[in-house]
Design an enzyme around this catalytic site. Structure first.
Site, mmCIF file in Angstrom:
data_model
loop_
_atom_site.group_PDB
_atom_site.id
_atom_site.type_symbol
_atom_site.label_atom_id
_atom_site.label_comp_id
_atom_site.label_asym_id
_atom_site.label_seq_id
_atom_site.Cartn_x
_atom_site.Cartn_y
_atom_site.Cartn_z
ATOM 1 N N GLU A 162 0.838 -1.214 0.000
ATOM 2 C CA GLU A 162 0.000 0.000 0.000
ATOM 3 C C GLU A 162 0.865 1.253 0.000
ATOM 4 O O GLU A 162 0.675 2.170 -0.805
ATOM 5 C CB GLU A 162 -0.913 0.013 1.225
ATOM 6 C CG GLU A 162 -1.694 1.305 1.399
ATOM 7 C CD GLU A 162 -2.048 1.588 2.844
ATOM 8 O OE1 GLU A 162 -1.379 2.439 3.481
ATOM 9 O OE2 GLU A 162 -2.988 0.953 3.336
ATOM 10 N N ASP A 182 -5.873 -3.754 -2.960
ATOM 11 C CA ASP A 182 -5.928 -2.295 -3.108
ATOM 12 C C ASP A 182 -4.606 -1.771 -3.654
ATOM 13 O O ASP A 182 -4.578 -0.949 -4.583
ATOM 14 C CB ASP A 182 -6.297 -1.620 -1.795
ATOM 15 C CG ASP A 182 -5.302 -1.874 -0.669
ATOM 16 O OD1 ASP A 182 -4.644 -2.934 -0.663
ATOM 17 O OD2 ASP A 182 -5.194 -1.011 0.227
#
Length: 393
Positions: free
Chosen positions: A67, A128
């Protein structure tokens, strides 16, 4: 020559719909101020290492995550920082994907192991980060006219579609938080903040046969179904038995550090995005709270509305686009004042944690106009107006 009033109005309206980077250089110089970049510079000075690794100093193992690498890659592109972009990309590929980013999705967690060695702590990919890496590479290829970036981004996107998209019985195609090889029903865990609609729209353009249009529709449905009081949850689940979105079995009806990004993504949607109005309406909890001049909570029960704790300042940064998108100037001013107070404290305040700094960077850079997302999710940076970072005297 002076244009008639109605023609001038139409001209200005059309001009306002253009990405700022499309405006003539002379118009930039004559009418638009320089955009600050100090927050990106300060973030990079603290968290970006010489080799391209993003360190979260608040974690006990001084870890790095896919991330963090993906967000830093995005902001290097937003700020036209090609050297930082390449360093971040090279470290990510070498250390999280064993030098094979085109063939394998990156591990989500890297840091100091119990025996003191450094390396991957958990090889599971996080979807993500995978979407943000794919998106940023594709857009870097377009904006910098670099075919290799785009090709690598398309490979990451194809790997994410193959490994992290599943057909959920009773719903259809949906992005899982991790590979479907380690997921199973009848209760499928989902994370609403992993699905920025901007990215899904851009993937629809880049990969028309792919699953992204259907996932976008299901993302809107999920957001509306899981926020009965206007607050998004950190996690939720799809129940095969009930054919419905239900509370997450491990973190039920809690909205906090993950969910704050749901408002951020919704606030940054293009004004002509078809789902924008419905999403902002469904996510009305913070709006109602701030209009009553109440403080933001750190945690909210998305089912009952019960709140606890005081939100960190990073949450204020994440809500800047959300408030701006709804013309809520008074609450926006309150959040900006809170940010300024925290950042300019006396004596000098302790450095903000990585995640809060990143939320502030997303919100403030968008509010400043350093970047925007087009109707089809394309990144629209304003490179020509970026200020040179101030150097110490």
């Amino acid at each position: 020559m002076t244009l008639p009033k109605e023609s001038r109005r139409r001209y200005l309206t059309a001009l306002a719909l253009l990405p700022v980077s499309a405006l003539p250089d002379a118009m930039h110089a004559a009418t638009l101020p320089c955009l600050p970049t100090d927050d990106w510079t300060r973030f990079a000075e603290r968290h970006l290492q010489r080799d391209g690794r993003i360190i979260d100093f608040d974690a006990p193992e001084q870890h790095s995550t896919s991330e963090g690498q993906s967000y830093a890659l995005f902001f290097a592109l937003v700020h036209n920082d090609r050297p930082a972009f390449d360093r971040i990309l090279q470290w990510t590929a070498a250390n999280l994907a064993d030098g094979q980013l085109a063939e394998r999705l990156p591990a989500w967690h890297w840091g100091r192991k119990p025996d003191g060695r450094w390396g991957v702590l958990d090889a599971t990919p996080a979807s993500d980060a995978d979407l943000w890496i794919a998106y940023t590479l594709i857009e870097a290829g377009r904006l910098w006219n670099h075919a290799a970036y785009r090709a690598l981004g398309r490979s990451v996107l194809a790997n994410a579609a193959r490994e992290e998209v599943a057909t959920l019985p009773g719903l259809g195609l949906m992005l899982l938080p991790w590979p479907r090889a380690i997921a199973s029903g009848p209760l499928w865990r989902l994370n609403p903040s992993y699905l920025p609609l901007q990215l899904l729209r851009r993937f629809q353009q880049e990969d028309p046969p792919g699953p992204w249009d259907e996932i976008a529709r299901h993302t809107q449905r999920m957001t509306e179904a899981t926020a009965p009081r206007g607050f998004a949850p950190d996690w939720c689940a799809w129940s095969e038995k009930d054919r419905a979105f239900v509370p997450d079995p491990e973190k039920p009806t809690v909205g906090s550090y993950d969910a704050i990004r749901v408002y951020l993504w919704a606030g940054m949607l293009h004004a002509q995005e078809p789902a924008r109005a419905a999403l902002l309406h469904a996510l009305g909890g913070p709006r109602a709270l701030l209009l009553k001049k109440a403080a933001l909570p750190e945690y909210v029960d998305t089912d009952t509305g019960a709140m606890r704790g005081a939100a960190p300042v990073g949450f204020a940064g994440a809500l800047l686009p959300y408030l701006q998108a709804q013309d809520l100037q008074a609450p926006l001013d309150v959040q900006l004042a809170r940010i300024r107070e925290r950042m300019a404290g006396t004596p000098a305040p302790a450095p903000l944690p990585y995640y809060e700094r990143m939320l502030l960077l997303f919100g403030q850079a968008w509010l400043d106009g350093r970047y925007a997302f087009g109707r089809n999710g394309e990144l629209q940076p304003d490179w020509r107006r970026l200020c040179a970072p101030r150097r110490p005297a």
